[in-house]
Design an enzyme around this catalytic site. Structure first.
Site: not given
Lengths: 614, 168
Positions: B38, B108
């Site tokens: 992430h 993301c």
């Protein structure tokens, strides 16, 4: 043209095409640039010596806005009007980013900066709201003027972009120290009013009546506020369960698992402070409602365990430890949420409310590291059953509490179930961390709903001619049979080198769809199916043989007990027939050879030849 | 002419699996994955990331994930804070609306990649952007896809980056 000192090296001008590869520019004076804006991009053909201002003019007509709204960015540098595109090193095929400023942006910013100081208290309160709301609504809650009832100013417009300046932790801390705010928050009635007036909360309450119970219990509210304030506590909880608080359950207002577990889970909250060994409880105490991924897995597992028929393995294994093994209940409301993710056909109600004999329990005792070595056969079988066989009962606290909750099962107390669930989640996580192979199993079971359903339906028809012919055709592909051979060889190597690893591989094969999961009702059909094309397939019979027998071996290791229990005669009947057909008349010798080679026909043939002195 | 201000742009990389992926991926997927990444962009002393709640921002390292597992220097940018906010608003209305989040296609890291290119012209390291295709190219990943697809990831601790108010 004013001379501009550009940081980028001056590229060859249009008059010097020799400096560039001939195929780069079709016509040296026109460049194709890509303009990217707000999620879309377009190509523009412009002359090399275009100035940025001219380009902006072109863009403003194209995007229908004013020139002063346009901002061009290339390689992180803002393009000034007096530059030329070539000066900035913009070549054919490069991308220029365009930001079209909104007309009112400058006005808005001036306005908001003026209002900022007066809006600060509103922001701060809002942030507290967000923090406490975070308990109940972890999905990003947008700031809403719920607290405007508090404020003197009648209208508090949403100022999102400024929020980050004032919503930093220092502001929140500052605000919390403010005694009037503290007093406010101490008034649970007021807090409850805030929360219940929040439109998102209201929506949630409509869908989840339990939430309103939370709000009515001022104890819980108070505890939650305390928790939100006590950063150290949060830290501790987070550290304990770091791997879990990563993923969030999809925002599904119909079934928010964090909330559903909260009422009972919050009771456990108090306990967890007392019993620091009981780390497992914390997994459901996530104050921000983050949904642990392993709970996702686990819920899915439980769903599937629920739906799969009781495996024949339990009779084999010692059942003394848990007399109620087949009847122990697991209800896991989060699986309700899972079903909405997975759209599996299993109804959640079954898992939630049925204390039927078909449910299995996961007793979360961390298995000893030697367990996979001792019982490789059983590991790939439903891990829940294997886990419950672990004799250790003293080691883990979770075990104790789980046992006690087992006893409570008859009482069917909802809070204790919640506790159990949370313990299960936490200790499952421990389990996964300690035993990666188990995690592999878990992951497998995610795919099980589809696979097991599929296989259960398919297997009765699996041996039908149509299926077989497909397989035959597939096997006719030499590359396919080669691949199968390689896999088989790999398996054989693994079996000889490190048989303990075989169970690790088994789930991978299941995932590929090769082997039906052992819970299926016809565990034998696949190896038999493999054997049938052995005989019929002219090309590469050897490799098919091997693959079939290797898979057989694997399956037997994988703990298919009915397979093991069958008499060798029945198991090897196919091979016996083929041996007979080849001319080995001694039925008994054939059987012996097959038993010795575990059904490997070619090896049996070698054995027989040697023994019969060919 | 005064030299324009240059603001450093950093990429914060978090491993969502906290090491589990490195251990389990060879078994489960058949290939080695170093992590489930992430990422977020840190510029102008703020961290920006995209999740199921839309584009969010927080103080650097301020999400529940804690401090990043690694920090990559993307470069520097002349883009001012105000302009960046505008840009984020426009992204948040187009490509990165909250409902547009998809764990494989538009996650993301997609967002971070876009922003990094806007700010500096450079992309983020390919091992991050290649992750979905790496996973989906395994049979296991394909089998899991229907279950993974609806998963929404939203690290907590940030506040949404919304549209400027007052527009009509």
């Amino acid at each position: 043209m004013p001379h501009v000192i550009s940081r980028t090296p001056r590229m060859a001008q249009s008059g010097h095409p020799s400096g560039m590869p001939a195929d780069k520019n079709i016509s040296p004076s026109v460049t194709r640039v890509i303009v990217k804006t707000a999620g879309k991009q377009e190509d523009f053909m412009i002359a090399d010596d275009t100035s940025v201002r001219q380009f902006k003019e072109k863009l403003s007509t194209h995007f229908k806005c004013q020139m002063d709204q346009l901002v061009l960015v290339f390689m992180g540098r803002l393009l000034k009007d007096h530059d030329t595109l070539s000066q900035r090193g913009i070549l054919d095929g490069h991308t220029i980013h365009l930001v079209i400023k909104s007309k009112r942006s400058s006005r808005f910013l001036a306005h908001s900066s003026r209002n900022l100081p007066t809006k600060e208290p509103c922001h701060r309160v809002r942030n507290t709201e967000e923090n406490t709301n975070g308990v109940y609504q972890p999905a990003g809650v947008s700031h809403t003027p719920v607290e405007s009832a508090l404020l003197v100013e009648p209208d508090a417009p949403k100022v999102h972009s400024q929020d980050r300046e004032v919503s930093g932790p220092e502001y929140v801390a500052q605000m919390l120290q403010n005694p009037s705010i503290q007093q406010l928050l101490s008034n649970t009635d007021l807090v409850r009013q805030f929360i219940s007036e929040h439109p998102d909360m209201q929506q949630l309450m409509q869908q989840n009546p339990e939430v309103s119970y939370i709000l009515d219990n001022s104890d819980i509210l108070w505890q939650t506020l305390e928790l939100a304030r006590n950063l150290a506590m949060i830290q501790e909880i987070m550290q304990i369960q770091q791997p879990e608080q990563i993923l969030e359950h999809p925002l599904n207002p119909q079934s928010h698992p964090g909330l559903e577990t909260l009422p009972g889970g919050d009771n456990a909250l108090g306990q967890s402070y007392v019993d620091c060994n009981d780390q497992m409880l914390n997994s459901s105490q996530d104050p921000f409602g983050g949904y642990p991924f392993p709970a996702l897995l686990e819920g899915q597992v439980l769903q599937e365990l629920q739906s799969s028929p009781p495996s024949p393995t339990p009779p084999q294994e010692p059942q003394d430890q848990l007399p109620q093994l087949p009847t122990a209940r697991v209800s896991y409301t989060s699986s309700h949420g899972l079903s909405s993710i997975t759209s599996a056909s299993v109804t959640p109600n079954k898992v939630n409310h049925t204390p039927s004999t078909h449910t299995t329990t996961i007793s979360t005792k961390a298995p000893s590291p030697t367990c996979p070595i001792q019982q490789p056969a059983r590991v790939p079988a439903l891990p829940s059953i294997e886990l419950t066989q672990q004799p250790q009962t003293e080691d883990i606290d979770a075990t104790i509490s789980l046992d006690s909750s087992d006893q409570k099962l008859e009482d069917d107390l909802q809070p204790s179930d919640e506790q159990t669930k949370s313990q299960i989640t936490g200790s499952m996580m421990q389990l996964l961390l300690n035993n990666p192979y188990l995690a592999a199993q878990m992951m497998l079971f995610i795919s099980m709903p589809q696979l097991s359903e599929q296989y259960r339906q398919q297997l009765p028809t699996f041996l039908q001619q149509t299926q077989l012919s497909d397989m035959l055709i597939a096997l006719a592909n030499p590359k396919a049979s080669q691949a199968i051979l390689q896999i088989e060889q790999g398996l054989q190597l693994l079996a000889t080198e490190a048989p303990v690893l075989l169970p690790w591989v088994a789930p991978y094969l299941w995932g590929l769809g090769w082997l039906p999961a052992p819970s299926c009702s016809h565990p034998d059909t696949v190896p038999w199916a493999w054997d049938v094309p052995d005989i019929a397939e002219p090309k590469g019979p050897e490799c098919c043989h091997k693959s079939g027998t290797g898979l057989q071996r694997l399956q037997s290791l994988a703990g298919d007990p009915s397979h093991l229990l069958q008499a060798p005669e029945i198991r090897f009947s196919q091979q016996m027939e083929s041996l007979q057909a080849m001319g080995f008349g001694n039925h008994h010798a054939n059987l012996q050879a097959l038993i010795a080679t575990e059904g490997d026909t070619s090896a049996a043939i070698c054995k027989l030849k040697r023994s019969q002195g060919f | 002419m005064e030299p324009p201000n240059l603001y450093p742009v950093k990429l914060y990389v978090y491993d969502l699996s906290k090491g589990l992926a490195r251990r389990l991926s060879p078994i489960m997927l058949g290939k080695q994955l170093e992590g489930i990444w992430h990422t977020s962009i840190v510029v102008h002393k703020d961290e920006f990331y995209f999740g199921s709640g839309g584009i969010s921002s927080c103080p650097p390292g301020g999400t529940l994930l804690g401090p990043p597992d690694s920090v990559v220097d993307v470069g520097s940018t002349e883009v001012t804070e105000e302009l960046f906010q505008e840009y984020l608003s426009s992204l948040g209305e187009s490509l990165f609306r909250r409902e547009a989040y998809n764990i494989f296609e538009n996650n993301c890291n997609t967002f971070t990649n876009e922003v990094a290119q806007f700010l500096t012209g450079r992309k983020i390291p390919s091992y991050i952007t290649d992750l979905p295709s790496e996973i989906l190219s395994t049979p296991f990943g394909q089998a899991l896809r229907p279950f993974l697809d609806p998963i929404q990831i939203q690290p907590h601790g940030g506040s949404p980056v919304g549209r400027p108010n007052g527009q009509s």
